[in-house]
Design a protein around this motif. Sequence first.
Motif, PDB file in Angstrom:
ATOM      1  N   ILE A 130       5.247  -0.613  10.197  1.00 43.66           N
ATOM      2  CA  ILE A 130       5.042   0.556   9.531  1.00 43.66           C
ATOM      3  C   ILE A 130       5.038   0.930   8.159  1.00 43.66           C
ATOM      4  CG2 ILE A 130       7.088   3.513   8.882  1.00 43.66           C
ATOM      5  CD1 ILE A 130       9.490   1.133  10.721  1.00 43.66           C
ATOM      6  N   MET A 131       4.405  -0.493   7.393  1.00 40.42           N
ATOM      7  CA  MET A 131       4.156  -0.221   5.845  1.00 40.42           C
ATOM      8  C   MET A 131       2.768  -0.074   6.023  1.00 40.42           C
ATOM      9  SD  MET A 131       6.831   0.048   3.641  1.00 40.42           S
ATOM     10  CE  MET A 131       6.665  -0.807   2.281  1.00 40.42           C
ATOM     11  N   GLN A 132       2.480  -1.397   7.300  1.00 39.26           N
ATOM     12  CA  GLN A 132       0.706  -1.009   7.553  1.00 39.26           C
ATOM     13  C   GLN A 132       0.474   0.197   7.856  1.00 39.26           C
ATOM     14  OE1 GLN A 132       0.857  -4.247  10.024  1.00 39.26           O
ATOM     15  NE2 GLN A 132       0.468  -6.814   8.304  1.00 39.26           N
ATOM     16  N   LEU A 133       0.939   0.659   9.010  1.00 39.83           N
ATOM     17  CA  LEU A 133       0.967   2.265   9.397  1.00 39.83           C
ATOM     18  C   LEU A 133       0.776   3.079   7.974  1.00 39.83           C
ATOM     19  CD1 LEU A 133       2.239   2.542  12.827  1.00 39.83           C
ATOM     20  CD2 LEU A 133      -0.365   3.303  12.424  1.00 39.83           C
ATOM     21  N   MET A 134       0.908   3.301   7.595  1.00 43.14           N
ATOM     22  CA  MET A 134       0.976   4.517   6.046  1.00 43.14           C
ATOM     23  C   MET A 134      -0.150   3.664   5.495  1.00 43.14           C
ATOM     24  SD  MET A 134       5.460   3.972   5.374  1.00 43.14           S
ATOM     25  CE  MET A 134       5.658   4.861   3.491  1.00 43.14           C
ATOM     26  N   THR A 135      -0.435   2.458   5.100  1.00 42.86           N
ATOM     27  CA  THR A 135      -1.059   2.465   4.169  1.00 42.86           C
ATOM     28  C   THR A 135      -2.910   2.672   4.536  1.00 42.86           C
ATOM     29  OG1 THR A 135      -0.229   0.303   3.186  1.00 42.86           O
ATOM     30  CG2 THR A 135      -2.171   0.328   3.061  1.00 42.86           C
ATOM     31  N   ILE A 157       7.359  -3.503  -3.612  1.00 45.42           N
ATOM     32  CA  ILE A 157       6.909  -2.269  -2.559  1.00 45.42           C
ATOM     33  C   ILE A 157       5.434  -1.288  -2.894  1.00 45.42           C
ATOM     34  CG2 ILE A 157       7.949  -0.283  -1.642  1.00 45.42           C
ATOM     35  CD1 ILE A 157      10.518  -1.113  -2.217  1.00 45.42           C
ATOM     36  N   LEU A 158       5.801  -0.595  -4.200  1.00 46.35           N
ATOM     37  CA  LEU A 158       4.046   0.403  -4.173  1.00 46.35           C
ATOM     38  C   LEU A 158       2.818  -1.108  -4.479  1.00 46.35           C
ATOM     39  CD1 LEU A 158       5.740   2.420  -6.746  1.00 46.35           C
ATOM     40  CD2 LEU A 158       5.698   2.607  -5.116  1.00 46.35           C
ATOM     41  N   GLU A 159       3.563  -2.129  -4.419  1.00 47.02           N
ATOM     42  CA  GLU A 159       1.882  -3.684  -4.182  1.00 47.02           C
ATOM     43  C   GLU A 159       1.483  -3.769  -2.614  1.00 47.02           C
ATOM     44  OE1 GLU A 159       2.325  -6.692  -5.756  1.00 47.02           O
ATOM     45  OE2 GLU A 159       2.958  -6.242  -8.519  1.00 47.02           O
ATOM     46  N   GLN A 160       2.229  -3.290  -1.404  1.00 47.84           N
ATOM     47  CA  GLN A 160       2.042  -3.282  -0.532  1.00 47.84           C
ATOM     48  C   GLN A 160       1.746  -1.550   0.273  1.00 47.84           C
ATOM     49  OE1 GLN A 160       5.214  -5.537   1.768  1.00 47.84           O
ATOM     50  NE2 GLN A 160       5.725  -5.873  -0.359  1.00 47.84           N
ATOM     51  N   VAL A 161       2.025  -0.114  -0.679  1.00 45.68           N
ATOM     52  CA  VAL A 161       2.177   0.897  -0.347  1.00 45.68           C
ATOM     53  C   VAL A 161       1.347   1.628  -0.826  1.00 45.68           C
ATOM     54  CG1 VAL A 161       2.967   3.195   0.688  1.00 45.68           C
ATOM     55  CG2 VAL A 161       4.007   0.652   1.644  1.00 45.68           C
ATOM     56  N   ALA A 162      -0.538   1.803  -1.406  1.00 45.93           N
ATOM     57  CA  ALA A 162      -0.800   2.900  -1.442  1.00 45.93           C
ATOM     58  C   ALA A 162      -0.529   3.582  -2.129  1.00 45.93           C
ATOM     59  CB  ALA A 162      -2.015   2.754  -0.705  1.00 45.93           C
ATOM     60  N   VAL A 163      -0.208   4.537  -2.908  1.00 49.12           N
ATOM     61  CA  VAL A 163       0.372   5.909  -3.626  1.00 49.12           C
ATOM     62  C   VAL A 163      -0.635   6.195  -4.932  1.00 49.12           C
ATOM     63  CG1 VAL A 163       2.482   5.638  -2.651  1.00 49.12           C
ATOM     64  CG2 VAL A 163       2.307   5.060  -4.929  1.00 49.12           C
ATOM     65  N   VAL A 164      -0.739   7.617  -5.144  1.00 46.92           N
ATOM     66  CA  VAL A 164      -1.473   8.124  -6.005  1.00 46.92           C
ATOM     67  C   VAL A 164      -0.311   7.684  -7.331  1.00 46.92           C
ATOM     68  CG1 VAL A 164      -2.895   9.972  -4.376  1.00 46.92           C
ATOM     69  CG2 VAL A 164      -0.324  10.785  -5.763  1.00 46.92           C
ATOM     70  N   ASP A 165      -1.314   7.583  -8.350  1.00 44.15           N
ATOM     71  CA  ASP A 165      -0.180   7.084  -9.565  1.00 44.15           C
ATOM     72  C   ASP A 165       1.166   8.106  -9.645  1.00 44.15           C
ATOM     73  OD1 ASP A 165      -2.385   5.423  -9.753  1.00 44.15           O
ATOM     74  OD2 ASP A 165      -3.543   6.781 -11.390  1.00 44.15           O
ATOM     75  N   ALA A 166       0.397   9.436  -9.502  1.00 44.90           N
ATOM     76  CA  ALA A 166       1.848  10.745  -9.951  1.00 44.90           C
ATOM     77  C   ALA A 166       2.917  10.201  -8.862  1.00 44.90           C
ATOM     78  CB  ALA A 166       1.597  11.922  -9.703  1.00 44.90           C
ATOM     79  N   VAL A 167       2.566   9.879  -8.106  1.00 40.28           N
ATOM     80  CA  VAL A 167       4.444   9.035  -6.971  1.00 40.28           C
ATOM     81  C   VAL A 167       4.274   8.212  -7.965  1.00 40.28           C
ATOM     82  CG1 VAL A 167       4.736   8.215  -4.741  1.00 40.28           C
ATOM     83  CG2 VAL A 167       3.276  10.476  -4.919  1.00 40.28           C
ATOM     84  N   SER A 168       3.814   6.815  -8.234  1.00 42.72           N
ATOM     85  CA  SER A 168       3.823   5.959  -8.629  1.00 42.72           C
ATOM     86  C   SER A 168       4.896   6.437 -10.105  1.00 42.72           C
ATOM     87  CB  SER A 168       2.617   5.049  -8.778  1.00 42.72           C
ATOM     88  OG  SER A 168       3.119   3.716  -9.766  1.00 42.72           O
ATOM     89  N   ASP A 169       4.223   6.554 -11.139  1.00 42.86           N
ATOM     90  CA  ASP A 169       4.692   7.333 -12.140  1.00 42.86           C
ATOM     91  C   ASP A 169       6.468   7.681 -12.079  1.00 42.86           C
ATOM     92  OD1 ASP A 169       2.560   6.033 -13.123  1.00 42.86           O
ATOM     93  OD2 ASP A 169       2.300   8.889 -13.958  1.00 42.86           O
ATOM     94  N   ALA A 170       6.128   8.695 -10.604  1.00 46.74           N
ATOM     95  CA  ALA A 170       7.787   9.188 -10.154  1.00 46.74           C
ATOM     96  C   ALA A 170       8.939   7.776 -10.008  1.00 46.74           C
ATOM     97  CB  ALA A 170       7.586  10.188  -9.623  1.00 46.74           C
ATOM     98  N   LEU A 171       7.959   7.552  -9.230  1.00 47.94           N
ATOM     99  CA  LEU A 171       8.771   5.804  -8.699  1.00 47.94           C
ATOM    100  C   LEU A 171       9.566   4.959  -9.646  1.00 47.94           C
ATOM    101  CD1 LEU A 171       7.535   5.852  -4.808  1.00 47.94           C
ATOM    102  CD2 LEU A 171       9.322   7.030  -5.317  1.00 47.94           C
ATOM    103  N   MET A 172       8.504   4.613 -10.436  1.00 45.37           N
ATOM    104  CA  MET A 172       8.791   3.803 -11.495  1.00 45.37           C
ATOM    105  C   MET A 172       9.870   4.191 -12.823  1.00 45.37           C
ATOM    106  SD  MET A 172       8.252   0.242  -9.779  1.00 45.37           S
ATOM    107  CE  MET A 172       7.654  -0.012 -11.468  1.00 45.37           C
ATOM    108  N   HIS A 173       9.020   5.235 -13.399  1.00 48.64           N
ATOM    109  CA  HIS A 173       9.475   5.735 -14.621  1.00 48.64           C
ATOM    110  C   HIS A 173      10.748   7.297 -14.431  1.00 48.64           C
ATOM    111  CE1 HIS A 173       7.277   2.612 -15.236  1.00 48.64           C
ATOM    112  NE2 HIS A 173       5.865   3.146 -14.862  1.00 48.64           N
TER     113      HIS A 173
END
Length: 425
Positions: free
Chosen positions: A221-226, A352-368
Amino acid sequence: MITANSTSGTAIPLRVREFFLARQPILDRTQALVAYELLFRNAEAGPARVTSDLSATASVIAHASQLGMEKVIGDSVGYLNVDAAVLMSDIFKFLPKEKVVLEIVETMKVTPEILSRIEQLVADGFRFALDDVITDSDDVQQLLPLVEVIKFDLRDMPLSALLKLTPRFRAANKKLLAEKVETLEQFETCLDLGFDYFQGYYFAKPVILSGKKLSPSQLSIMQLMTMINSDADNSDIERAIKKNISLCFNLLRLVNTPAVGVPRRIDSVTQALMILGRNQLRRWLQIMLYAEPCKKGHASTPLLRLATTRGKLLELIAQQVEPRNRSLADTAFTVGIMSLMDTLFSIPMEEILEQVAVVDAVSDALMHRSGTYGDMLSLAEQMERIEEAGDMFDSLVERFRLSADDLVNLQLAAFEWSDSVARHA
């Protein structure tokens, strides 16, 4: 508008929408969802003001009776705080007795009139719990024959007191409920003590396991999301789904649930891609990650419900803020549902974010919890713990220009959608 009588005989007008609502999950010993406690915060009372008086309880009863209690608690049972004023009022005609447990607040003084009223309500089919019990006082002993559940707040109870009291109530054949359970260790301690029910967000906190790997189906599923995030061809996505028969079957089952809202049945992966589009397909793949453990008997329904509620609530907030910006709403949903993936996988979010590519805005929200999406996520998290919310909650509500009326409506829509997904997952 509904009017109820207080113990002084004065009519109290019940204004329905002047509160913020939270529903907190109550789990059984298998960590399956069995109920929600409904909590209310007065929208006009300033930071961290939580009310459990007649006005708050009656307001939500009135509102729930208008919308249908199932929209607030789904198929579960709702726990509601009641005090002397509520007990002596006539609002019980609005309550579906089979769907509620009435929590007697610890501050209520037991009188002959109160005992008589509770006896009458028990005879009518209502069930009661005693809230925040810290001793087996005379008041507790008087109420004990009339209640089914005894609640202990773990923040107020040292282990020595629990060891002393719990055998007495178990001997009286009462169900024991531990609230404010915040860690897995607390859950396991209460499990050993014979508790039946558990309230708190311990189940939503990540327990990071060193070297933990995703299961083959999760990895697929993660690969499909990527692939979707990297704009792979539809034909390549379709082939990848069809390679995994179980994934293909479960995806088609999920996209045919009422929550998707498509007018006709989807019978193939090709149809799913055409009708749903990539953003919707990504959404249902994300939901499948949470739904899969349920099929293995791991009782992950509470995490599935919490993740889907967060996702839908963030999407609805985004739609309210910028109605014409579909991309904002889709990304907000992703942030909400991904916010619990570290708990789901027992893997740090950064991995997780290393395995699924997301935009910076999503990464910033999830991490910080930063940026617009981070603020939306923080607001959703504050609403889940409404009784602990402080100034940050009020500033976030103001930031998105949401009224109490707006938030109650958005929450109810998110609850209903999430419950529909969980029922069919």
